[in-house]
Design a protein around this motif. Sequence first.
Motif, PDB file in Angstrom:
ATOM      1  N   ALA B  48       0.844  -1.206   0.000  1.00 13.15           N
ATOM      2  CA  ALA B  48       0.000   0.000   0.000  1.00 13.15           C
ATOM      3  C   ALA B  48       0.878   1.255   0.000  1.00 13.15           C
ATOM      4  O   ALA B  48       0.569   2.239  -0.684  1.00 13.15           O
ATOM      5  CB  ALA B  48      -0.920  -0.010   1.223  1.00 13.15           C
ATOM      6  N   THR B  49       1.978   1.212   0.745  1.00 15.60           N
ATOM      7  CA  THR B  49       2.891   2.361   0.799  1.00 15.60           C
ATOM      8  C   THR B  49       3.512   2.612  -0.570  1.00 15.60           C
ATOM      9  O   THR B  49       3.626   3.758  -1.016  1.00 15.60           O
ATOM     10  CB  THR B  49       3.989   2.111   1.859  1.00 15.60           C
ATOM     11  N   GLU B  50       3.908   1.533  -1.257  1.00 12.50           N
ATOM     12  CA  GLU B  50       4.471   1.667  -2.606  1.00 12.50           C
ATOM     13  C   GLU B  50       3.483   2.348  -3.545  1.00 12.50           C
ATOM     14  O   GLU B  50       3.857   3.199  -4.350  1.00 12.50           O
ATOM     15  CB  GLU B  50       4.844   0.288  -3.168  1.00 12.50           C
ATOM     16  N   LYS B  51       2.223   1.952  -3.438  1.00 14.12           N
ATOM     17  CA  LYS B  51       1.200   2.544  -4.314  1.00 14.12           C
ATOM     18  C   LYS B  51       1.024   4.035  -4.032  1.00 14.12           C
ATOM     19  O   LYS B  51       0.782   4.820  -4.949  1.00 14.12           O
ATOM     20  CB  LYS B  51      -0.135   1.802  -4.157  1.00 14.12           C
ATOM     21  N   GLU B  52       1.150   4.412  -2.772  1.00 14.80           N
ATOM     22  CA  GLU B  52       1.025   5.837  -2.432  1.00 14.80           C
ATOM     23  C   GLU B  52       2.241   6.631  -2.935  1.00 14.80           C
ATOM     24  O   GLU B  52       2.098   7.762  -3.402  1.00 14.80           O
ATOM     25  CB  GLU B  52       0.818   6.017  -0.929  1.00 14.80           C
ATOM     26  N   PHE B  53       3.432   6.027  -2.850  1.00 16.04           N
ATOM     27  CA  PHE B  53       4.609   6.678  -3.442  1.00 16.04           C
ATOM     28  C   PHE B  53       4.386   6.867  -4.942  1.00 16.04           C
ATOM     29  O   PHE B  53       4.708   7.925  -5.502  1.00 16.04           O
ATOM     30  CB  PHE B  53       5.874   5.835  -3.219  1.00 16.04           C
ATOM     31  N   ALA B  54       3.848   5.839  -5.601  1.00 10.22           N
ATOM     32  CA  ALA B  54       3.580   5.917  -7.045  1.00 10.22           C
ATOM     33  C   ALA B  54       2.623   7.057  -7.357  1.00 10.22           C
ATOM     34  O   ALA B  54       2.817   7.825  -8.307  1.00 10.22           O
ATOM     35  CB  ALA B  54       3.010   4.588  -7.554  1.00 10.22           C
ATOM     36  N   ASP B  55       1.590   7.186  -6.536  1.00 13.78           N
ATOM     37  CA  ASP B  55       0.595   8.245  -6.773  1.00 13.78           C
ATOM     38  C   ASP B  55       1.215   9.633  -6.605  1.00 13.78           C
ATOM     39  O   ASP B  55       0.900  10.546  -7.368  1.00 13.78           O
ATOM     40  CB  ASP B  55      -0.599   8.083  -5.823  1.00 13.78           C
ATOM     41  N   VAL B  56       2.083   9.796  -5.614  1.00 10.43           N
ATOM     42  CA  VAL B  56       2.676  11.119  -5.399  1.00 10.43           C
ATOM     43  C   VAL B  56       3.567  11.502  -6.584  1.00 10.43           C
ATOM     44  O   VAL B  56       3.454  12.611  -7.116  1.00 10.43           O
ATOM     45  CB  VAL B  56       3.463  11.185  -4.068  1.00 10.43           C
ATOM     46  N   ILE B  57       4.404  10.600  -7.055  1.00  6.78           N
ATOM     47  CA  ILE B  57       5.265  10.962  -8.192  1.00  6.78           C
ATOM     48  C   ILE B  57       4.427  11.130  -9.456  1.00  6.78           C
ATOM     49  O   ILE B  57       4.722  11.980 -10.305  1.00  6.78           O
ATOM     50  CB  ILE B  57       6.447   9.966  -8.378  1.00  6.78           C
ATOM     51  N   ALA B  58       3.337  10.387  -9.575  1.00  9.62           N
ATOM     52  CA  ALA B  58       2.454  10.517 -10.737  1.00  9.62           C
ATOM     53  C   ALA B  58       1.788  11.895 -10.766  1.00  9.62           C
ATOM     54  O   ALA B  58       1.769  12.572 -11.806  1.00  9.62           O
ATOM     55  CB  ALA B  58       1.390   9.415 -10.726  1.00  9.62           C
ATOM     56  N   TRP B  59       1.259  12.319  -9.636  1.00 11.43           N
ATOM     57  CA  TRP B  59       0.593  13.628  -9.595  1.00 11.43           C
ATOM     58  C   TRP B  59       1.595  14.770  -9.691  1.00 11.43           C
ATOM     59  O   TRP B  59       1.279  15.831 -10.235  1.00 11.43           O
ATOM     60  CB  TRP B  59      -0.281  13.732  -8.341  1.00 11.43           C
ATOM     61  N   LEU B  60       2.803  14.545  -9.187  1.00 13.26           N
ATOM     62  CA  LEU B  60       3.844  15.561  -9.338  1.00 13.26           C
ATOM     63  C   LEU B  60       4.184  15.727 -10.824  1.00 13.26           C
ATOM     64  O   LEU B  60       4.314  16.856 -11.314  1.00 13.26           O
ATOM     65  CB  LEU B  60       5.095  15.152  -8.544  1.00 13.26           C
ATOM     66  N   ALA B  61       4.279  14.605 -11.540  1.00 13.51           N
ATOM     67  CA  ALA B  61       4.557  14.659 -12.978  1.00 13.51           C
ATOM     68  C   ALA B  61       3.398  15.305 -13.731  1.00 13.51           C
ATOM     69  O   ALA B  61       3.602  16.094 -14.666  1.00 13.51           O
ATOM     70  CB  ALA B  61       4.826  13.248 -13.514  1.00 13.51           C
ATOM     71  N   SER B  62       2.171  15.007 -13.331  1.00 10.29           N
ATOM     72  CA  SER B  62       0.993  15.627 -13.948  1.00 10.29           C
ATOM     73  C   SER B  62       1.008  17.139 -13.749  1.00 10.29           C
ATOM     74  O   SER B  62       0.738  17.907 -14.676  1.00 10.29           O
ATOM     75  CB  SER B  62      -0.293  15.056 -13.329  1.00 10.29           C
ATOM     76  N   LEU B  63       1.337  17.550 -12.536  1.00  9.79           N
ATOM     77  CA  LEU B  63       1.396  18.978 -12.228  1.00  9.79           C
ATOM     78  C   LEU B  63       2.493  19.653 -13.060  1.00  9.79           C
ATOM     79  O   LEU B  63       2.302  20.765 -13.569  1.00  9.79           O
ATOM     80  CB  LEU B  63       1.648  19.173 -10.729  1.00  9.79           C
ATOM     81  N   ALA B  64       3.613  18.960 -13.211  1.00  5.39           N
ATOM     82  CA  ALA B  64       4.701  19.492 -14.050  1.00  5.39           C
ATOM     83  C   ALA B  64       4.229  19.637 -15.489  1.00  5.39           C
ATOM     84  O   ALA B  64       4.535  20.633 -16.160  1.00  5.39           O
ATOM     85  CB  ALA B  64       5.927  18.576 -13.963  1.00  5.39           C
ATOM     86  N   ASN B  65       3.461  18.665 -15.977  1.00  2.00           N
ATOM     87  CA  ASN B  65       2.957  18.741 -17.354  1.00  2.00           C
ATOM     88  C   ASN B  65       2.118  19.994 -17.596  1.00  2.00           C
ATOM     89  O   ASN B  65       2.326  20.693 -18.583  1.00  2.00           O
ATOM     90  CB  ASN B  65       2.121  17.497 -17.685  1.00  2.00           C
ATOM     91  N   ILE B  66       1.200  20.263 -16.694  1.00  2.00           N
ATOM     92  CA  ILE B  66       0.300  21.403 -16.964  1.00  2.00           C
ATOM     93  C   ILE B  66       0.922  22.750 -16.609  1.00  2.00           C
ATOM     94  O   ILE B  66       0.358  23.789 -16.934  1.00  2.00           O
ATOM     95  CB  ILE B  66      -1.092  21.246 -16.301  1.00  2.00           C
ATOM     96  N   THR B  67       2.108  22.713 -15.972  1.00  2.00           N
ATOM     97  CA  THR B  67       2.793  23.984 -15.713  1.00  2.00           C
ATOM     98  C   THR B  67       3.987  24.175 -16.655  1.00  2.00           C
ATOM     99  O   THR B  67       4.723  25.156 -16.512  1.00  2.00           O
ATOM    100  CB  THR B  67       3.263  24.077 -14.234  1.00  2.00           C
ATOM    101  N   GLY B  68       4.159  23.238 -17.592  1.00  2.00           N
ATOM    102  CA  GLY B  68       5.221  23.395 -18.592  1.00  2.00           C
ATOM    103  C   GLY B  68       6.622  23.203 -18.037  1.00  2.00           C
ATOM    104  O   GLY B  68       7.591  23.785 -18.530  1.00  2.00           O
ATOM    105  N   ILE B  69       6.733  22.363 -17.002  1.00  2.00           N
ATOM    106  CA  ILE B  69       8.034  22.104 -16.363  1.00  2.00           C
ATOM    107  C   ILE B  69       8.531  20.718 -16.781  1.00  2.00           C
ATOM    108  O   ILE B  69       7.763  19.753 -16.756  1.00  2.00           O
ATOM    109  CB  ILE B  69       7.902  22.149 -14.822  1.00  2.00           C
ATOM    110  N   ASP B  70       9.811  20.638 -17.142  1.00  4.29           N
ATOM    111  CA  ASP B  70      10.470  19.361 -17.415  1.00  4.29           C
ATOM    112  C   ASP B  70      11.046  18.886 -16.076  1.00  4.29           C
ATOM    113  O   ASP B  70      12.073  19.394 -15.614  1.00  4.29           O
ATOM    114  CB  ASP B  70      11.575  19.578 -18.453  1.00  4.29           C
ATOM    115  N   LEU B  71      10.365  17.920 -15.470  1.00  5.54           N
ATOM    116  CA  LEU B  71      10.715  17.489 -14.109  1.00  5.54           C
ATOM    117  C   LEU B  71      12.129  16.920 -14.042  1.00  5.54           C
ATOM    118  O   LEU B  71      12.865  17.185 -13.085  1.00  5.54           O
ATOM    119  CB  LEU B  71       9.679  16.445 -13.649  1.00  5.54           C
TER     120      LEU B  71
END
Lengths: 95, 95
Positions: B48-71
């Motif tokens: 369950a912890t691994e899945k939550e880590f996955a979600d955080v990096i996924a949403w961070l990447a999504s946020l980078a996408n819509i703000t035009g940032i190359d993470l």
Amino acid sequence: MHIKEFQEMMRRLYFHRDSERGVKGTYDWLVEELGELGEALEGNDKEATEKEFADVIAWLASLANITGIDLERAAINKYSGKCPKCHQSPCQCKF
Amino acid sequence: MHIKEFQEMMRRLYFHRDSERGVKGTYDWLVEELGELGEALEGNDKEATEKEFADVIAWLASLANITGIDLERAAINKYSGKCPKCHQSPCQCKF
């Protein structure tokens, strides 16, 4: 750079500090960094925003190091090219 | 997987949703995911912890996408093998 390589770099740089600080302290610091990213997103300084994005992924990798999680494997296991909920690409989930 | 590849996968899967939701809404969702990671870290369920880590990096990447940032570029620009504050590896900062 692979997610795994970035996590390993964070381990070389900060594991001694992170393990002393502990999981709770490192998590709290990550929360603080995310707050700083939120503030940066309200402004217009793209360079500052990039640095805050860097800090969030850095502290996330640090937290993964001290909790024994492989961040890249975790990410790929859940997101393997399709949405984990609707199994489509692009995601077709109904909200 | 490169950080950049992961961010591109998030773009293919979710950009249409993320851009509709906007920066503030996506940031708020990321904050929520980080809260879920915090809860998972208090338990003993590694999967369950691994899945939550996955979600955080996924949403961070999504946020980078819509703000035009190359993470990946942001991460490497700030963390290039040495601590950005003390310029040592491992970090020797005095706190």
